[in-house]
Design a protein around this motif. Sequence first.
Motif, mmCIF file in Angstrom:
data_model
loop_
_atom_site.group_PDB
_atom_site.id
_atom_site.type_symbol
_atom_site.label_atom_id
_atom_site.label_comp_id
_atom_site.label_asym_id
_atom_site.label_seq_id
_atom_site.Cartn_x
_atom_site.Cartn_y
_atom_site.Cartn_z
ATOM 1 N N ALA A 37 18.983 2.261 10.153
ATOM 2 C CA ALA A 37 17.533 2.034 10.086
ATOM 3 C C ALA A 37 17.065 2.670 8.787
ATOM 4 C CB ALA A 37 16.843 2.660 11.282
ATOM 5 N N LYS A 38 16.674 1.848 7.821
ATOM 6 C CA LYS A 38 16.359 2.329 6.478
ATOM 7 C C LYS A 38 14.955 2.940 6.375
ATOM 8 C CE LYS A 38 19.159 1.302 3.501
ATOM 9 N NZ LYS A 38 20.181 2.211 2.985
ATOM 10 N N HIS A 39 13.941 2.183 6.764
ATOM 11 C CA HIS A 39 12.573 2.696 6.713
ATOM 12 C C HIS A 39 11.634 1.770 7.459
ATOM 13 C CE1 HIS A 39 11.934 -0.106 3.320
ATOM 14 N NE2 HIS A 39 13.074 0.348 2.866
ATOM 15 N N ALA A 40 10.411 2.242 7.647
ATOM 16 C CA ALA A 40 9.399 1.447 8.359
ATOM 17 C C ALA A 40 8.074 1.541 7.614
ATOM 18 C CB ALA A 40 9.236 1.947 9.783
ATOM 19 N N HIS A 41 7.287 0.508 7.763
ATOM 20 C CA HIS A 41 5.929 0.451 7.215
ATOM 21 C C HIS A 41 5.017 0.108 8.380
ATOM 22 C CE1 HIS A 41 7.628 0.423 3.178
ATOM 23 N NE2 HIS A 41 8.549 -0.385 3.694
ATOM 24 N N MET A 42 3.918 0.841 8.505
ATOM 25 C CA MET A 42 3.066 0.668 9.675
ATOM 26 C C MET A 42 1.593 0.610 9.304
ATOM 27 S SD MET A 42 4.811 3.609 11.972
ATOM 28 C CE MET A 42 6.575 3.809 11.936
ATOM 29 N N ASN A 43 0.831 -0.129 10.096
ATOM 30 C CA ASN A 43 -0.620 -0.121 10.023
ATOM 31 C C ASN A 43 -1.103 0.008 11.460
ATOM 32 O OD1 ASN A 43 -3.381 -0.945 10.114
ATOM 33 N ND2 ASN A 43 -3.144 -1.772 8.058
ATOM 34 N N ALA A 44 -1.362 1.243 11.865
ATOM 35 C CA ALA A 44 -1.730 1.521 13.254
ATOM 36 C C ALA A 44 -3.033 0.829 13.644
ATOM 37 C CB ALA A 44 -1.837 3.030 13.471
ATOM 38 N N GLU A 45 -3.986 0.745 12.722
ATOM 39 C CA GLU A 45 -5.276 0.123 13.024
ATOM 40 C C GLU A 45 -5.128 -1.358 13.365
ATOM 41 O OE1 GLU A 45 -8.063 0.793 9.869
ATOM 42 O OE2 GLU A 45 -7.916 2.974 10.053
ATOM 43 N N GLN A 46 -4.219 -2.041 12.686
ATOM 44 C CA GLN A 46 -4.003 -3.467 12.933
ATOM 45 C C GLN A 46 -2.910 -3.720 13.962
ATOM 46 O OE1 GLN A 46 -3.479 -5.724 9.349
ATOM 47 N NE2 GLN A 46 -5.359 -4.970 8.435
ATOM 48 N N GLY A 47 -2.234 -2.657 14.399
ATOM 49 C CA GLY A 47 -1.169 -2.815 15.387
ATOM 50 C C GLY A 47 0.020 -3.590 14.848
ATOM 51 N N LYS A 48 0.367 -3.337 13.583
ATOM 52 C CA LYS A 48 1.495 -4.030 12.959
ATOM 53 C C LYS A 48 2.459 -3.012 12.369
ATOM 54 C CE LYS A 48 -0.675 -8.349 11.789
ATOM 55 N NZ LYS A 48 0.080 -9.389 12.414
ATOM 56 N N ALA A 49 3.740 -3.391 12.401
ATOM 57 C CA ALA A 49 4.767 -2.553 11.792
ATOM 58 C C ALA A 49 5.891 -3.449 11.298
ATOM 59 C CB ALA A 49 5.294 -1.538 12.797
ATOM 60 N N PHE A 50 6.590 -2.962 10.298
ATOM 61 C CA PHE A 50 7.725 -3.663 9.716
ATOM 62 C C PHE A 50 8.830 -2.639 9.512
ATOM 63 C CE2 PHE A 50 3.737 -5.479 8.416
ATOM 64 C CZ PHE A 50 3.891 -6.828 8.697
ATOM 65 N N CYS A 51 10.028 -2.944 9.999
ATOM 66 C CA CYS A 51 11.139 -2.018 9.804
ATOM 67 C C CYS A 51 12.252 -2.727 9.048
ATOM 68 C CB CYS A 51 11.647 -1.479 11.135
ATOM 69 S SG CYS A 51 12.314 -2.727 12.247
ATOM 70 N N VAL A 52 13.000 -1.961 8.288
ATOM 71 C CA VAL A 52 14.121 -2.499 7.530
ATOM 72 C C VAL A 52 15.390 -1.862 8.070
ATOM 73 C CG1 VAL A 52 15.159 -2.741 5.246
ATOM 74 C CG2 VAL A 52 12.666 -2.804 5.503
ATOM 75 N N THR A 53 16.356 -2.722 8.420
ATOM 76 C CA THR A 53 17.596 -2.267 9.025
ATOM 77 C C THR A 53 18.781 -2.916 8.333
ATOM 78 O OG1 THR A 53 16.454 -2.169 11.161
ATOM 79 C CG2 THR A 53 18.854 -2.077 11.213
ATOM 80 N N GLU A 54 19.817 -2.121 8.098
ATOM 81 C CA GLU A 54 21.066 -2.639 7.567
ATOM 82 C C GLU A 54 21.990 -2.903 8.752
ATOM 83 O OE1 GLU A 54 23.572 -1.585 3.654
ATOM 84 O OE2 GLU A 54 23.356 0.060 5.080
ATOM 85 N N ALA A 55 22.459 -4.153 8.871
ATOM 86 C CA ALA A 55 23.283 -4.550 10.016
ATOM 87 C C ALA A 55 24.112 -5.771 9.636
ATOM 88 C CB ALA A 55 22.393 -4.881 11.211
ATOM 89 N N ASN A 56 25.032 -6.139 10.505
ATOM 90 C CA ASN A 56 25.849 -7.332 10.274
ATOM 91 C C ASN A 56 25.146 -8.611 10.697
ATOM 92 O OD1 ASN A 56 28.248 -6.126 9.191
ATOM 93 N ND2 ASN A 56 28.629 -5.310 11.222
#
Length: 82
Positions: A37-56
């Motif tokens: 799990a590399k990192h995440a970006h979040m906007n709590a007010e809008q209820g949105k999040a994006f995560c970046v993951t290294e996987a196969n």
Amino acid sequence: MAMFVGVHTMGTSMPEDKMKESWESYKVACAKAGLTAKHAHMNAEQGKAFCVTEANSSEEVQKAHEAAGVPVSEIIEVKDFN
């Protein structure tokens, strides 16, 4: 390994501490599955999040989200241009 972005749409605002708690749970699930799990970006007010993951595969990413109890709306394979 490939890189994947997980798109999280909660639909309503979510407390930032709850979002951080979900991220921590997801990182643990990834480590157990051999993913990064590399990192995440979040906007709590809008209820949105994006995560970046290294996987196969996107399936591995989906399973890690399920193991962490973190709903994911979409998983997209991406390339890093840095």
